[in-house]
Design a protein around this motif. Structure first.
Motif, mmCIF file in Angstrom:
data_model
loop_
_atom_site.group_PDB
_atom_site.id
_atom_site.type_symbol
_atom_site.label_atom_id
_atom_site.label_comp_id
_atom_site.label_asym_id
_atom_site.label_seq_id
_atom_site.Cartn_x
_atom_site.Cartn_y
_atom_site.Cartn_z
ATOM 1 N N ASP A 1 32.665 36.232 44.492
ATOM 2 C CA ASP A 1 32.216 37.594 44.215
ATOM 3 C C ASP A 1 32.637 38.541 45.325
ATOM 4 O O ASP A 1 32.999 39.694 45.069
ATOM 5 N N ARG B 1 36.458 39.294 45.066
ATOM 6 C CA ARG B 1 36.782 40.208 43.963
ATOM 7 C C ARG B 1 36.347 41.636 44.312
ATOM 8 O O ARG B 1 37.031 42.609 43.989
ATOM 9 N N ARG B 2 35.222 41.727 45.016
ATOM 10 C CA ARG B 2 34.741 43.049 45.411
ATOM 11 C C ARG B 2 35.692 43.692 46.418
ATOM 12 O O ARG B 2 35.816 44.904 46.483
ATOM 13 N N GLY C 1 38.872 43.382 46.297
ATOM 14 C CA GLY C 1 40.160 43.674 45.666
ATOM 15 C C GLY C 1 41.016 42.471 45.311
ATOM 16 O O GLY C 1 42.113 42.645 44.769
ATOM 17 N N CYS C 2 40.529 41.249 45.559
ATOM 18 C CA CYS C 2 41.356 40.066 45.244
ATOM 19 C C CYS C 2 41.036 39.609 43.826
ATOM 20 O O CYS C 2 40.317 38.636 43.607
ATOM 21 N N LEU C 3 41.581 40.334 42.867
ATOM 22 C CA LEU C 3 41.232 40.084 41.469
ATOM 23 C C LEU C 3 41.950 38.881 40.891
ATOM 24 O O LEU C 3 41.658 38.460 39.777
ATOM 25 N N SER C 4 42.884 38.294 41.635
ATOM 26 C CA SER C 4 43.508 37.054 41.159
ATOM 27 C C SER C 4 42.498 35.917 41.163
ATOM 28 O O SER C 4 42.665 34.916 40.466
ATOM 29 N N LYS D 1 39.426 34.226 39.971
ATOM 30 C CA LYS D 1 38.719 34.442 38.715
ATOM 31 C C LYS D 1 37.444 33.597 38.623
ATOM 32 O O LYS D 1 37.326 32.551 39.241
ATOM 33 N N CYS E 1 38.942 29.567 40.326
ATOM 34 C CA CYS E 1 38.468 30.354 41.470
ATOM 35 C C CYS E 1 39.058 29.853 42.786
ATOM 36 O O CYS E 1 38.655 30.306 43.854
ATOM 37 N N GLU F 1 47.158 36.991 46.106
ATOM 38 C CA GLU F 1 47.686 38.276 46.615
ATOM 39 C C GLU F 1 48.421 38.087 47.936
ATOM 40 O O GLU F 1 49.306 38.868 48.273
#
Lengths: 265, 150
Positions: free
Chosen positions: B24, B27-28, B30-33, B35, B46, B74
């Motif tokens: 979490d 992703r917060r 900016g590492c949206l890869s 999952k 993940c 990323e």
């Protein structure tokens, strides 16, 4: 949902123990796998990652494994590959995926007394002691028989180096699932130790089975007879993965196979 | 609380809750890869690298990463693009959801294992599941990427 008020990473086991005793509602964190799946309100999470408990040390008499050693380290350790028929690295390799093996800790596995723990089943047939920070050294079986979980910290385990033969067998539905039954057998100087886990309760020694094998001359029928004794003396229960009757039948097969494998080595 | 990590080569201070999982937080930031797939440590989508070793970020307390090096897809775009090329040529890609996790684990495996057998590859990758493909094309791609015999 899990909540933690304070997350602490002490630099030594002494510091960790001080925190455990003095912080309200404190919990020790090893790998953290099962803690994070719980719905608890934790006051202080005491993470042992920086407490210097992540080494495997070989002495002349024994192999000492720190509580924060992960399964990947166990898998690769040359001393563990050499001793006990390499049963420990072979067993932990069953945990699916390198990621999980990099994260699961020896201490968390043992302290948790999980029924499905393959490592615990194997350690029960070796000469293994646990070292608690406050409670000192005790036999693994003595620790496992303690009521509940003592408010203490597991520092390391000590496995005496012995020239023994060992075998591990298990059954699971798929490589990614937890084992339904686990069996470990060791033999040294015609003396056998047999442990059966995932009953689904924690692994237990098959005492009557061991007495049968250790006090009678081996015949071709001995492995089968021993397996039947094991299936009869242990208690098997039901959970979502399997019935008690199914586990009992598996026990007969896996104990026999493990004894045969040890005898052939 | 705050943690300090080396995220994809950059010193990064992150604001986290003590009980937050690394997934979490990443992703917060900016590492949206990275999952969320199963949330039960089973699927591997993940996966990130912690000090170069693959771990499941859905099951790792973010606080554990304090002071450590984290790599996501990323941060390995060149290496992963090279592997993606092998996947494309073998027709081994469908929805792509599992790809970042797979790619990172394979990068780690490439460093750790020299000339792995098929069994070793499968064992290393057993923690990365794919619901689309059946793994055959992926295994061909992996072997060619690693330069091992089929």
């Amino acid at each position: 949902m899990l909540t933690i008020a304070e997350y602490l990473k002490p630099q030594s086991i002494a510091e960790a123990y001080h925190l455990l005793k003095n912080k309200e509602n404190s919990v020790i964190i090893g790998g953290g796998f099962f803690t994070r799946m719980s719905s608890r309100k934790i006051g202080a999470a005491i993470d042992l990652s920086d407490a210097r408990l992540n080494e495997i040390r070989e002495t002349e008499q024994a192999i000492e494994i720190g509580a924060m050693v992960n399964f990947s380290q166990l898998e690769k350790d040359t001393a563990l590959i050499e001793y006990f028929d390499g049963i420990i690295p072979a067993t932990v390799a069953n945990l699916p995926g390198q990621q999980m093996r990099n994260m699961v800790s020896v201490g968390g596995t043992i302290y948790g007394k999980y029924g499905f723990s393959e490592l615990l089943t194997v350690l029960m047939v070796l000469d293994c002691q646990v070292v608690l920070y406050q409670g000192g050294v005790m036999e693994l079986t003595e620790f496992l028989n303690l009521k509940g979980k003592p408010q203490d910290i597991l520092e390391k385990i000590i496995i005496k180096k012995e020239n023994l033969k060992a075998s591990y067998k298990m059954f699971r539905y798929s490589s990614g699932s937890l084992p339904i039954l686990t069996v470990a057998v060791s033999e040294k100087n015609n003396q056998y130790k047999i442990a059966v886990g995932a009953r689904p309760a924690m692994a237990a020694l098959a005492i009557k089975t061991m007495e049968y094998l250790n006090s009678n001359e081996q015949t071709d029928d001995s492995p089968l007879k021993a397996a039947e004794i094991a299936a009869g003396e242990l208690v098997f229960g039901v959970d979502r993965r399997a019935s008690g009757e199914y586990r009992q039948e598996l026990c007969k097969v896996l104990v026999k196979r493990a004894i045969l494998e040890v005898n052939e080595r | 609380m705050k943690i300090s990590v080396l995220l994809n080569g950059l010193n990064t201070i992150m604001d986290i809750e003590p009980h937050e999982m690394l997934l979490d937080v990443l992703r917060r930031y900016g590492c949206l890869s990275v999952k969320r797939g199963c949330d039960t440590s089973s699927c591997g989508v993940c996966t990130v690298l912690l000090d170069g070793s693959p771990v499941l970020s859905c099951s790792l307390f973010a606080a554990k990463a304090d002071g450590h090096r984290i790599t996501t897809a990323e941060g390995m775009q060149t290496e992963i693009a090279e592997f993606a090329d092998f996947l494309n040529r073998e027709g081994a890609d469908q929805c792509g959801y599992c790809n970042p996790g797979f790619a990172l684990t394979i990068q780690a495996m490439k460093r750790e294992l020299s000339d792995p057998t098929e069994a070793q590859i499968k064992q290393y990758l057993a923690g990365n599941l794919c619901r689309c493909t059946g793994y055959v094309g992926q295994l061909r791609a992996i072997k060619k990427f690693l330069g091992v015999e089929s």
